[in-house]
Motif scaffolding. Structure first.
Motif, PDB file in Angstrom:
ATOM      1  N   LEU A   1       0.813  -1.203   0.000  1.00 28.65           N
ATOM      2  CA  LEU A   1       0.000   0.000   0.000  1.00 28.65           C
ATOM      3  C   LEU A   1       0.850   1.257   0.000  1.00 28.65           C
ATOM      4  CD1 LEU A   1      -2.658  -1.073   2.623  1.00 28.65           C
ATOM      5  CD2 LEU A   1      -2.924  -1.043   0.157  1.00 28.65           C
ATOM      6  N   ALA A   2       1.969   1.198   0.688  1.00 31.58           N
ATOM      7  CA  ALA A   2       2.870   2.346   0.736  1.00 31.58           C
ATOM      8  C   ALA A   2       4.298   1.825   0.818  1.00 31.58           C
ATOM      9  CB  ALA A   2       2.554   3.224   1.939  1.00 31.58           C
ATOM     10  N   LYS A   3       5.183   2.463   0.123  1.00 30.80           N
ATOM     11  CA  LYS A   3       6.581   2.037   0.109  1.00 30.80           C
ATOM     12  C   LYS A   3       7.423   3.018   0.922  1.00 30.80           C
ATOM     13  CE  LYS A   3      10.187   0.563  -3.026  1.00 30.80           C
ATOM     14  NZ  LYS A   3      10.585   0.335  -4.397  1.00 30.80           N
ATOM     15  N   ARG A  29      -4.689   5.258  10.133  1.00 28.74           N
ATOM     16  CA  ARG A  29      -3.315   5.704   9.917  1.00 28.74           C
ATOM     17  C   ARG A  29      -2.339   4.598  10.327  1.00 28.74           C
ATOM     18  NH1 ARG A  29      -0.180  10.720  12.872  1.00 28.74           N
ATOM     19  NH2 ARG A  29       1.572  10.805  11.415  1.00 28.74           N
ATOM     20  N   ILE A  30      -1.420   4.287   9.435  1.00 27.62           N
ATOM     21  CA  ILE A  30      -0.398   3.272   9.677  1.00 27.62           C
ATOM     22  C   ILE A  30       0.966   3.934   9.543  1.00 27.62           C
ATOM     23  CG2 ILE A  30       0.560   1.045   8.959  1.00 27.62           C
ATOM     24  CD1 ILE A  30      -2.363   0.843   9.767  1.00 27.62           C
ATOM     25  N   THR A  43      -2.252   6.731   5.379  1.00 27.10           N
ATOM     26  CA  THR A  43      -3.619   6.754   5.868  1.00 27.10           C
ATOM     27  C   THR A  43      -4.514   6.124   4.817  1.00 27.10           C
ATOM     28  OG1 THR A  43      -3.202   8.749   7.166  1.00 27.10           O
ATOM     29  CG2 THR A  43      -5.498   8.200   6.712  1.00 27.10           C
ATOM     30  N   GLU A  44      -5.247   5.083   5.225  1.00 20.08           N
ATOM     31  CA  GLU A  44      -6.150   4.380   4.313  1.00 20.08           C
ATOM     32  C   GLU A  44      -7.342   5.273   3.981  1.00 20.08           C
ATOM     33  OE1 GLU A  44      -7.722   2.424   1.751  1.00 20.08           O
ATOM     34  OE2 GLU A  44      -6.038   1.305   2.617  1.00 20.08           O
ATOM     35  N   PRO A  50     -12.372  -3.333   6.380  1.00 19.82           N
ATOM     36  CA  PRO A  50     -12.579  -3.646   7.799  1.00 19.82           C
ATOM     37  C   PRO A  50     -11.463  -3.078   8.664  1.00 19.82           C
ATOM     38  CG  PRO A  50     -12.764  -5.624   6.427  1.00 19.82           C
ATOM     39  CD  PRO A  50     -12.261  -4.529   5.551  1.00 19.82           C
ATOM     40  N   GLN A  51     -11.799  -2.726   9.887  1.00 19.06           N
ATOM     41  CA  GLN A  51     -10.829  -2.176  10.831  1.00 19.06           C
ATOM     42  C   GLN A  51     -10.473  -3.175  11.924  1.00 19.06           C
ATOM     43  OE1 GLN A  51      -9.360   1.186  10.604  1.00 19.06           O
ATOM     44  NE2 GLN A  51     -10.001   0.423   8.616  1.00 19.06           N
TER      45      GLN A  51
END
Length: 78
Positions: A1-3, A29-30, A43-44, A50-51
């Motif tokens: 999803l993010a690098k 937020r990850i 941030t998705e 689902p959370q």
């Protein structure tokens, strides 16, 4: 999803040694930290995802690899 930023990762990665990898999930937020340095802040945006769910450890790759895990700590955030 993010690098992660490869320059930051290359700078803080301890090759052939243990590394500390922290994953902070706060709502959508990850943030990922490698040896104390933040490498990802994501941030998705999709509210339909689902959370809740399972936690799993995995490796992605195209060949043989050896992965070891130790001192895994799960802490619920306030």
């Amino acid at each position: 999803l993010a690098k992660g930023d490869t320059a930051v990762v290359s700078h803080v990665l301890r090759r052939n040694e243990w590394n500390d990898y922290e994953i902070r999930s706060e709502g959508r937020r990850i943030r990922l930290f490698l040896n104390g340095e933040q490498t990802v802040d994501y941030t998705e945006q999709d509210p339909t995802l689902p959370q809740s769910g399972l936690i799993a450890l995995q490796i992605h790759g195209g060949g043989k690899a050896e992965v070891r895990f130790k001192d895994i700590i799960l802490t619920e955030l306030p």
